[in-house]
Design a protein around this motif. Structure first.
Motif, PDB file in Angstrom:
ATOM      1  N   ALA A 103     -11.166   9.157  30.900  1.00  0.00           N
ATOM      2  CA  ALA A 103     -10.637   8.587  32.099  1.00  0.00           C
ATOM      3  C   ALA A 103     -10.270   9.839  32.909  1.00  0.00           C
ATOM      4  N   MET A 104      -9.997  10.896  32.373  1.00  0.00           N
ATOM      5  CA  MET A 104      -9.752  11.929  33.622  1.00  0.00           C
ATOM      6  C   MET A 104     -10.839  12.491  33.982  1.00  0.00           C
ATOM      7  N   VAL A 105     -12.052  12.360  33.475  1.00  0.00           N
ATOM      8  CA  VAL A 105     -13.066  12.838  34.391  1.00  0.00           C
ATOM      9  C   VAL A 105     -13.620  11.780  35.135  1.00  0.00           C
ATOM     10  N   ASN A 106     -13.603  10.288  34.619  1.00  0.00           N
ATOM     11  CA  ASN A 106     -14.280   9.282  35.664  1.00  0.00           C
ATOM     12  C   ASN A 106     -13.287   8.920  36.636  1.00  0.00           C
ATOM     13  N   ASP A 133     -10.004   8.044  41.849  1.00  0.00           N
ATOM     14  CA  ASP A 133     -10.931   7.064  41.723  1.00  0.00           C
ATOM     15  C   ASP A 133     -10.425   6.195  40.444  1.00  0.00           C
ATOM     16  N   GLY A 134     -11.393   4.814  40.392  1.00  0.00           N
ATOM     17  CA  GLY A 134     -10.967   4.088  39.336  1.00  0.00           C
ATOM     18  C   GLY A 134     -11.687   2.682  39.391  1.00  0.00           C
ATOM     19  N   GLU A 135     -11.500   1.801  38.731  1.00  0.00           N
ATOM     20  CA  GLU A 135     -12.597   0.703  38.527  1.00  0.00           C
ATOM     21  C   GLU A 135     -12.352  -0.117  39.747  1.00  0.00           C
ATOM     22  N   ASN A 136     -13.800  -0.220  40.237  1.00  0.00           N
ATOM     23  CA  ASN A 136     -13.769  -1.072  41.377  1.00  0.00           C
ATOM     24  C   ASN A 136     -13.193  -0.374  42.650  1.00  0.00           C
ATOM     25  N   ILE A 183      -4.745   2.385  41.548  1.00  0.00           N
ATOM     26  CA  ILE A 183      -3.484   1.913  41.127  1.00  0.00           C
ATOM     27  C   ILE A 183      -3.659   1.704  39.731  1.00  0.00           C
ATOM     28  N   ALA A 184      -2.493   1.351  38.869  1.00  0.00           N
ATOM     29  CA  ALA A 184      -2.525   1.399  37.720  1.00  0.00           C
ATOM     30  C   ALA A 184      -3.559   0.245  37.071  1.00  0.00           C
ATOM     31  N   SER A 185      -3.589  -0.839  37.582  1.00  0.00           N
ATOM     32  CA  SER A 185      -4.320  -2.033  37.219  1.00  0.00           C
ATOM     33  C   SER A 185      -5.978  -1.761  37.162  1.00  0.00           C
ATOM     34  N   THR A 217      -6.871   1.755  36.512  1.00  0.00           N
ATOM     35  CA  THR A 217      -6.959   2.889  35.823  1.00  0.00           C
ATOM     36  C   THR A 217      -6.119   2.998  34.509  1.00  0.00           C
ATOM     37  N   ALA A 218      -5.263   2.816  34.446  1.00  0.00           N
ATOM     38  CA  ALA A 218      -4.371   2.920  33.327  1.00  0.00           C
ATOM     39  C   ALA A 218      -4.564   1.612  32.404  1.00  0.00           C
ATOM     40  N   ALA A 219      -4.564   0.375  32.915  1.00  0.00           N
ATOM     41  CA  ALA A 219      -4.817  -0.793  32.093  1.00  0.00           C
ATOM     42  C   ALA A 219      -6.381  -0.637  31.505  1.00  0.00           C
ATOM     43  N   PRO A 220      -7.540  -0.380  32.506  1.00  0.00           N
ATOM     44  CA  PRO A 220      -8.675  -0.041  31.585  1.00  0.00           C
ATOM     45  C   PRO A 220      -8.625   0.703  30.195  1.00  0.00           C
ATOM     46  N   MET A 221      -7.860   1.679  30.397  1.00  0.00           N
ATOM     47  CA  MET A 221      -7.635   2.431  29.287  1.00  0.00           C
ATOM     48  C   MET A 221      -7.173   2.080  28.110  1.00  0.00           C
ATOM     49  N   VAL A 222      -6.227   1.145  28.188  1.00  0.00           N
ATOM     50  CA  VAL A 222      -5.676   0.235  27.284  1.00  0.00           C
ATOM     51  C   VAL A 222      -6.683  -0.572  26.643  1.00  0.00           C
ATOM     52  N   ARG A 223      -7.357  -1.302  27.413  1.00  0.00           N
ATOM     53  CA  ARG A 223      -8.429  -2.139  26.994  1.00  0.00           C
ATOM     54  C   ARG A 223      -9.584  -1.501  26.130  1.00  0.00           C
TER      55      ARG A 223
END
Length: 582
Positions: free
Chosen positions: A250-253, A538-541, A545-547, A549-555
């Protein structure tokens, strides 16, 4: 001369002769007695002299023994004795018996400079084997003829020892030592910690072990080379490896400054996995960056953003002043003391409590907080352990920060996660209390039974409130910002939190601290998972925000670890039909 005259003369001579002999005899007797007396006195003097000499000799010997007892060693180094250098540390194991830390035998190179013949030649030969040897420093040590002991290189490999022995350098020797080895490297570095060159715990559970008495025993010289009883942790190395892998990726991506995650047993408070990235390799902690030494999960405090709305709503529900069916006016921003409180995703409408949770409404949450007095609000967060230092075995625990004086504006901003900074770990612990039936259980890194957990558990909210919070978590997981954390077959519920970070005393909307507080399976929660992503770019899509970055990590953590944790998937009627068809 007449006969008579002659007779008288002879008698007179006889008388004098007799008197003379008696005198000689008396004189000789007196002389003998005097001689015997002198010899007795001489003998007594000789015996007294012998006794005095003996006492003097033994007195000197006794005095020297006392002196030696109080005299320090002649060596110039302050190293402990060999047996103390060889003292064992207990192995550290995970909950399944896998080794997290153990001792291995090694040797260290020393010199007796007073016996070194040619310091220049000795340094040259040693450098041929030890390429990283400090030549100047080593020469200064060897060139001091008054020194009797100097360390040259600690913890050599067997190959290095063999090559140095072959050099045949006078005044060079080896001392046996033990070196701490961490088979998993950085996988659990912030939990296990590390030791220094003398095998003393410096951080993590290594330091905790020393604090339990091992360090005091070592200082008193009461440790031994005998193996010690291993220390078993609550950590599951399999899950720990997954969590570490997820936060590293996650830190890299997401091009983040830092990431972290924890998996917590809701019913016992056991920490099954926890990772903070960047991290370090405990086998060589000095090679890591300073950022890697900071355990952000337990020793870093952050404003946790909208995850705090969970606690504010739970406070309102538990007080009885707020019901799930209640609605609050979120049509317009709140202006208070020169500040404007508005929603990130404004609905500009009256919102029910579930909608406030789903849409993460700052306005609606502030209205719920306003149903409580400031002392009541502060007391509730304190009861959840969010304003006090967390009590657990890990030494690196930071104290949360809060305003010195709570004013109305502080209460409003704290209600949605700004103004109070806590550690991510204690946020996860408080979150567990919201869904486990209402019991706050301090976290532990050691195995804990359900009975032991029950003994330390403290009720902080009612069972009814906990049931309502499970509903809100589930609702948000299905229809709100928690959808990106859903895993098919495992009902994941939770709450996102996106907090603007403070830069130069002001909030910067471009720099976020994102977190996601989740529980699964939400119908009967077994585990809490909290993740964070600090300053993602950066993050998914493309979202930051948390939904995204942090939420996909939980998934990713739940998808890979749920089966290991023993949680069975539930696919509903469709899943049952599939099993019947097989």
């Amino acid at each position: 001369m007449s006969f008579l005259s002659r007779l008288m003369l002879l008698k007179s001579q006889a008388h004098f002769s007799s008197n003379g002999q008696k005198g000689d005899i008396a004189s000789n007797g007196a002389s003998f007695k005097g001689s015997r007396k002198r010899k007795g006195e001489l003998a007594r003097k000789r015996v007294g002299l012998i006794i005095f000499g003996s006492l003097l000799v033994y007195g000197v010997i006794g005095g020297r023994l006392v002196q030696y007892g109080y005299t320090q060693s002649d060596t110039t180094s302050s190293i402990p004795p060999t047996d103390r250098l060889m003292a064992s540390r207990p192995d550290i194991l995970d909950r399944n018996g896998d080794v997290l830390a153990t001792d291995i035998r090694t040797v260290s190179l020393f010199a007796e400079p007073n016996k070194v013949v040619d310091p220049d030649e000795a340094v040259e030969k040693l450098h041929s084997v030890l390429s990283d040897l400090d030549i100047k420093s080593t020469y200064r040590k060897l060139a001091n003829p008054q020194s009797r002991f100097q360390w040259l290189k600690r913890q050599l490999t067997p190959k290095q020892q063999s090559e140095i022995l072959a050099l045949g350098i006078p005044g060079i020797g080896f001392r046996p030592e033990k070196r701490r080895f961490y088979p998993g490297g950085p996988t659990a570095s912030h939990i296990v910690g590390y030791v220094n060159i003398d095998n003393h715990g410096m951080a993590g559970m290594e330091k905790y072990v020393d604090q339990q008495g091992l360090a005091a025993l070592a200082a008193a010289g009461m440790t031994s080379n005998a193996p010690l009883e291993p220390v078993k942790l609550s950590i599951d190395l399999r899950v720990q490896n997954i969590v570490h892998d997820v936060v590293q990726n996650a830190m890299v991506n997401y091009k983040a400054k830092g990431t972290g995650a924890v998996v917590l047993d809701i019913k016992t408070g056991e920490v099954l996995a926890m990772a903070s990235y960047p991290d370090f390799d405990p086998n060589d902690p000095a090679s890591g960056s300073e950022d890697g030494w900071l355990n952000r999960m337990a020793n870093g405090t952050f404003e946790m953003g909208s995850t705090f709305k969970s606690f504010t709503i739970a406070m309102g529900l538990d007080s009885g002043r707020v019901k799930l069916t209640d609605s609050f006016d979120a049509t317009r921003a709140i202006r208070l003391g020169g500040f404007t409180i508005q929603d990130f995703h404004g609905r500009h409408a009256w919102l029910t409590v579930p909608e406030i949770f789903k849409y993460s409404s700052n306005i609606g949450t502030a209205k719920i907080a306003d149903t409580q007095t400031i002392p009541e609000h502060k007391a509730f967060l304190t009861k959840l352990g969010l304003l006090t230092k967390m009590d657990t075995e890990l030494p690196e625990i930071k104290m949360p920060s809060q305003p010195r004086e709570w004013k109305k504006i502080n209460q409003i901003t704290i209600s949605f996660g700004h103004g109070v900074a806590t550690t991510p770990l204690q946020t996860a612990v408080a979150g567990a209390a919201l869904v486990n039936g209402g019991y706050l259980i301090e976290p532990t890194f050691l195995p804990r039974t359900q009975e032991q957990a029950n003994a330390v558990a403290e009720r902080v909210i009612s069972e009814k409130t906990s049931k309502e919070m499970r509903y809100l978590f589930d609702y948000n997981g299905k229809e709100g910002s928690g959808r990106n954390a859903r895993v098919p077959g495992f009902d994941v519920g939770g709450k996102t939190g996106t907090a603007d970070k403070v830069v130069n005393g002001r909030y910067d909307s471009k720099l976020n601290f994102n977190a996601f507080l989740a529980a699964f399976p939400i119908s009967d929660p077994q585990y809490v998972v909290l993740t964070f992503c600090d300053e993602p770019h950066d993050g998914e899509n493309g979202g930051t925000i948390a939904s995204y970055t942090a939420a996909p990590m939980v998934r990713d953590i739940i998808r890979r670890s749920a089966a290991i944790l023993g949680v069975e998937p539930d696919f509903g009627d469709l899943g049952s039909n599939l099993l019947v068809s097989y």
